[in-house]
Design a protein around this motif. Structure first.
Motif, PDB file in Angstrom:
ATOM      1  N   GLY A 210       0.195  -8.886  -1.804  1.00  0.00           N
ATOM      2  CA  GLY A 210      -1.233  -8.651  -1.615  1.00  0.00           C
ATOM      3  C   GLY A 210      -1.953  -9.131  -2.868  1.00  0.00           C
TER       4      GLY A 210
ATOM      5  N   VAL B 262       7.074  -3.539   7.796  1.00  0.00           N
ATOM      6  CA  VAL B 262       5.870  -2.905   7.252  1.00  0.00           C
ATOM      7  C   VAL B 262       5.761  -1.509   7.879  1.00  0.00           C
TER       8      VAL B 262
ATOM      9  N   SER C 248       6.216  -6.956  -0.168  1.00  0.00           N
ATOM     10  CA  SER C 248       4.777  -7.239  -0.115  1.00  0.00           C
ATOM     11  C   SER C 248       3.886  -6.196  -0.787  1.00  0.00           C
ATOM     12  N   PRO C 249       4.158  -5.874  -2.059  1.00  0.00           N
ATOM     13  CA  PRO C 249       3.273  -4.949  -2.764  1.00  0.00           C
ATOM     14  C   PRO C 249       1.966  -5.645  -3.147  1.00  0.00           C
ATOM     15  N   ASN C 250       1.029  -4.844  -3.616  1.00  0.00           N
ATOM     16  CA  ASN C 250      -0.275  -5.386  -3.968  1.00  0.00           C
ATOM     17  C   ASN C 250      -0.397  -5.549  -5.482  1.00  0.00           C
TER      18      ASN C 250
ATOM     19  N   ASP D  54       9.118 -10.781   6.652  1.00  0.00           N
ATOM     20  CA  ASP D  54       8.011 -10.410   5.770  1.00  0.00           C
ATOM     21  C   ASP D  54       8.363  -9.046   5.201  1.00  0.00           C
TER      22      ASP D  54
ATOM     23  N   GLN E 150       0.716   0.536  10.120  1.00  0.00           N
ATOM     24  CA  GLN E 150       0.067  -0.737  10.472  1.00  0.00           C
ATOM     25  C   GLN E 150       0.443  -1.218  11.884  1.00  0.00           C
TER      26      GLN E 150
ATOM     27  N   ASP F 246      -3.282 -13.401   7.595  1.00  0.00           N
ATOM     28  CA  ASP F 246      -2.034 -13.214   8.343  1.00  0.00           C
ATOM     29  C   ASP F 246      -1.907 -14.226   9.492  1.00  0.00           C
TER      30      ASP F 246
ATOM     31  N   TYR G 148       8.278  -8.486  10.620  1.00  0.00           N
ATOM     32  CA  TYR G 148       7.384  -7.908   9.624  1.00  0.00           C
ATOM     33  C   TYR G 148       7.863  -6.491   9.334  1.00  0.00           C
TER      34      TYR G 148
ATOM     35  N   TYR H  88      -7.841  -9.672   5.648  1.00  0.00           N
ATOM     36  CA  TYR H  88      -6.374  -9.528   5.708  1.00  0.00           C
ATOM     37  C   TYR H  88      -5.812 -10.252   6.932  1.00  0.00           C
TER      38      TYR H  88
ATOM     39  N   HIS I 186       6.687   0.435  -0.207  1.00  0.00           N
ATOM     40  CA  HIS I 186       7.154  -0.907  -0.555  1.00  0.00           C
ATOM     41  C   HIS I 186       8.646  -0.898  -0.857  1.00  0.00           C
TER      42      HIS I 186
ATOM     43  N   TYR J 298      -2.465  -2.656  13.863  1.00  0.00           N
ATOM     44  CA  TYR J 298      -2.853  -3.933  13.263  1.00  0.00           C
ATOM     45  C   TYR J 298      -1.943  -5.072  13.742  1.00  0.00           C
ATOM     46  N   PHE J 299      -0.638  -4.818  13.768  1.00  0.00           N
ATOM     47  CA  PHE J 299       0.276  -5.893  14.177  1.00  0.00           C
ATOM     48  C   PHE J 299       0.158  -6.203  15.668  1.00  0.00           C
TER      49      PHE J 299
HETATM   50  N1  ARG Z   1       0.336  -5.764   1.075  1.00  0.00           N
HETATM   51  C1  ARG Z   1       0.346  -4.973   2.281  1.00  0.00           C
HETATM   52  C2  ARG Z   1       0.333  -3.489   1.923  1.00  0.00           C
HETATM   53  O1  ARG Z   1       0.741  -3.106   0.860  1.00  0.00           O
HETATM   54  C3  ARG Z   1       1.554  -5.226   3.152  1.00  0.00           C
HETATM   55  C4  ARG Z   1       1.640  -6.632   3.709  1.00  0.00           C
HETATM   56  C5  ARG Z   1       2.488  -6.699   4.922  1.00  0.00           C
HETATM   57  N2  ARG Z   1       2.643  -8.030   5.422  1.00  0.00           N
HETATM   58  C6  ARG Z   1       1.760  -8.700   6.160  1.00  0.00           C
HETATM   59  N3  ARG Z   1       2.028  -9.926   6.501  1.00  0.00           N
HETATM   60  N4  ARG Z   1       0.619  -8.171   6.521  1.00  0.00           N
HETATM   61  O2  ARG Z   1      -0.073  -2.689   2.768  1.00  0.00           O
END
Ligand code: ARG
Length: 573
Positions: free
Chosen positions: A170, A341, A131-133, A128, A345, A321, A339, A317, A142, A348-349
């Motif tokens: 995202g 990231v 993964s930008p928004n 993973d 986070q 996931d 992942y 979110y 990112h 969160y993970f």
């Molecule tokens: N879009 C999220 C961000 O910019 C990151 C996603 C990471 N991947 C995931 N599976 N949660 O913070």
């Protein structure tokens, strides 16, 4: 893949040293214990592998010097040129001629496959990454995720795994209700087309400013998101368009970086898979109500509860996931599940992994958050909220421009200047990131990353280009790996560095750490440059062919190390 390079050669020598020591120690230490103690001496006159005896004093009730001497007396030395006792150390010297010839032959036969192994057994590893928004600029975070994830994928492939690079965009969430509301109030198609992400951000920021005095805007936004989730055609069409134009901008950056993805399964991809997640959680009696919302209790993991559904039934979110992890589990049966990231986070993970474990998802134990630190550019902290966004595309552009100036000064007659400037400018950014252990925070001083001297991408690229230039000049010479004649100690250091590569490839994979490769590339380039500075490589004597074999091997390995990092290696610069 050549069977010759399985494990590498230095490996064999470590094994030989280990075996000789285990025998001399009468089995008082295991091979593993011995191996862990072996050191690489800083200078060649202290041997090629050293065994320190300090830590054995207690076990053997003897002084370290005495231990070293006793071992030396008992040691079978047939495999080595010599073994010396220096104080508490045993210094092993390899048979240089044989070792050199073996190493160069292995590298030249395998070419780019040198260092390849099959440890991964072709197991699937979803990564993973990036993964930008949607409707927001891609951040430096990112960028880190993109280049670290890409390099980890290359490293995994080199170790026999099958990575799947997934861009988990995202592209879903309540913010799209706000964006649609803002666009319908103040938006304009032509403006968005001209400068998509900036315009969309502008609308979004305006929404947040105005809703302070007009709370009814929030109700409208909520209604638009509800419509979007219900598949309302107008809402869906706008969302799709925002996604499309954002993706186009992201793809420009990916193209510049040379990064490709296998899938772009963003959050929205899992919309139709959320009901099943909720049902599974219910079936396992994991969902409990808390102030109207549905949560999974994680106190047994010492974690806060995971909020799965808001009181109005909206997903979050983590809900998406969970669906993502379930999908990857079923589609790929992953042997690792990564992942890439940012460290922010981490908590969160932990929650995500705990929920999946509670659900009994088979690959949950393989879930691994691969965190990385923050990045600042030229001392400035970057955050979307403060409005101080340094656009990634701008940083890349700036870097290429600086590289252009550097090349114009250093090599004004170079044929494909623009292409090389791109490879150097972009490579500098990627390398400048990856040479740091990924969990470190880094300050990115662009001019420093671009220097041709020091621990930079251009420095390594330049060492490679220099090797290629020598080979071009000697194109008429037959290159053989007959290295018996390479007597130069600096050539010997370079050969040992070459022989380390297969282990480096494994280590980078075990630690999921591209910096292991980057640091190695710097070490090899430095060692080679020292050799180059003092040896007359192109002199027409009996060693010429062997020297060229060494140069060719260095060029091959530097290029391959850079490739693993996602950095190009121009033949001229
Ligand atoms: N879009 C999220 C961000 O910019 C990151 C996603 C990471 N991947 C995931 N599976 N949660 O913070």
């Amino acid at each position: 893949m050549s069977p010759l390079n399985q494990g590498g050669i230095q490996m064999d020598y470590k094994q030989k040293v280990t075996a000789a020591l285990v025998a001399a120690l009468d089995g008082q230490l295991t091979a593993e214990d011995v191996r862990a103690k072996l050191e690489r001496p800083k200078t060649s006159n202290k041997g090629d592998i050293a065994f320190p005896t300090f830590t054995l004093a207690k076990l053997l009730h003897q002084a370290p010097q005495q231990i070293a001497q006793n071992l030396a007396d008992k040691l079978d030395t047939t495999d080595f040129e010599k073994v010396e006792v220096v104080g508490p150390y045993l210094n092993f010297f390899f048979d240089k001629a044989g070792y050199s010839a073996d190493t160069l032959k292995t590298v030249l036969t395998a070419g780019a496959d040198y260092g390849q192994n099959q440890d991964g057994n072709n197991g699937n590893v979803p990564i993973d990454m990036s993964s930008p928004n949607i409707a927001k600029p891609m951040s430096m975070g990112h960028l880190r995720s993109t280049v670290i994830g890409n390099s980890i994928a290359n490293i995994l492939t080199k170790n026999g795994y099958h990575p799947i690079k997934d861009n988990h965009l995202g592209d879903w969430g309540t913010q799209f209700g706000k964006l649609i509301t803002a666009y319908k109030l103040w938006g304009n198609e032509a403006d968005v087309k001209k400068d998509p992400i900036n315009k969309l951000v502008e609308y979004y920021v305006r929404f947040h400013k105005e809703d302070v005095d007009k709370p009814e805007l929030d109700d409208i936004a909520r209604e638009w998101f509800r419509k979007l989730e219900a598949g309302d055609p107008e809402a869906h069409k706008l969302w799709e368009w925002f996604r499309e134009v954002s993706l186009q901008e992201f793809n420009d950056v990916y193209k510049e970086l040379g990064v490709k993805f296998d899938t772009y399964n963003g959050e929205a991809f899992y919309n139709d898979k959320l009901a099943e997640v909720v049902q599974l959680l219910k079936d396992k009696h994991l969902l409990v109500e808390s102030q109207g919302a549905q949560v999974v209790d994680l106190s047994k993991y010492d974690l806060n509860p995971a909020l799965i559904l808001k009181s109005d039934g909206a997903s979050l979110y983590i809900t998406r996931d969970i669906a993502t992890a379930l999908y990857r589990d079923r589609t790929y049966s992953p042997v690792k599940n990564l992942y890439v990231v940012g460290s922010e986070q981490t908590y969160y993970f932990k929650q995500l992994k705990a929920v999946l474990e509670e659900m009994g998802v088979k690959s949950a134990p393989n879930l691994q958050h691969v965190p990385f630190g923050l990045i600042t550019v030229d001392g400035k902290k970057l955050s979307t909220r403060s409005g101080r966004i340094i656009l990634l595309a701008k940083v890349l552009e700036e870097s290429v421009k600086l590289a252009q100036e550097e090349i114009a000064e250093k090599n004004p007659t170079l044929a494909n200047k623009d292409e090389v400037a791109k490879q150097v400018g972009v490579g500098a950014i990627v390398f400048g990131d990856l040479k740091n252990e990924r969990t470190n925070n880094i300050d990115f001083v662009l001019a420093d990353q671009l220097k041709f001297e020091g621990e930079t991408g251009p420095y390594v690229q330049y060492a490679h280009a220099r090797a290629e230039s020598i080979l071009r000049k000697a194109a008429h010479v037959d290159v053989t790996a007959d290295a018996n004649q390479l007597t130069d100690p600096l050539a010997w250091d370079t050969i040992k560095a070459l022989a380390d590569f297969p282990q480096i490839v494994k280590m980078a994979c075990d630690e999921l750490e591209p910096s292991v490769i980057a640091k190695y590339a710097i070490r090899l380039a430095k060692t080679f440059n020292k050799y180059y500075a003092h040896a007359k490589i192109l002199t027409d004597d009996a060693e010429l062919s062997a020297r060229l074999a060494l140069v060719k091997a260095v060029s091959t390995v530097l290029k391959e190390a850079l490739r693993l990092l996602g950095v190009q290696a121009p033949d001229e610069m």
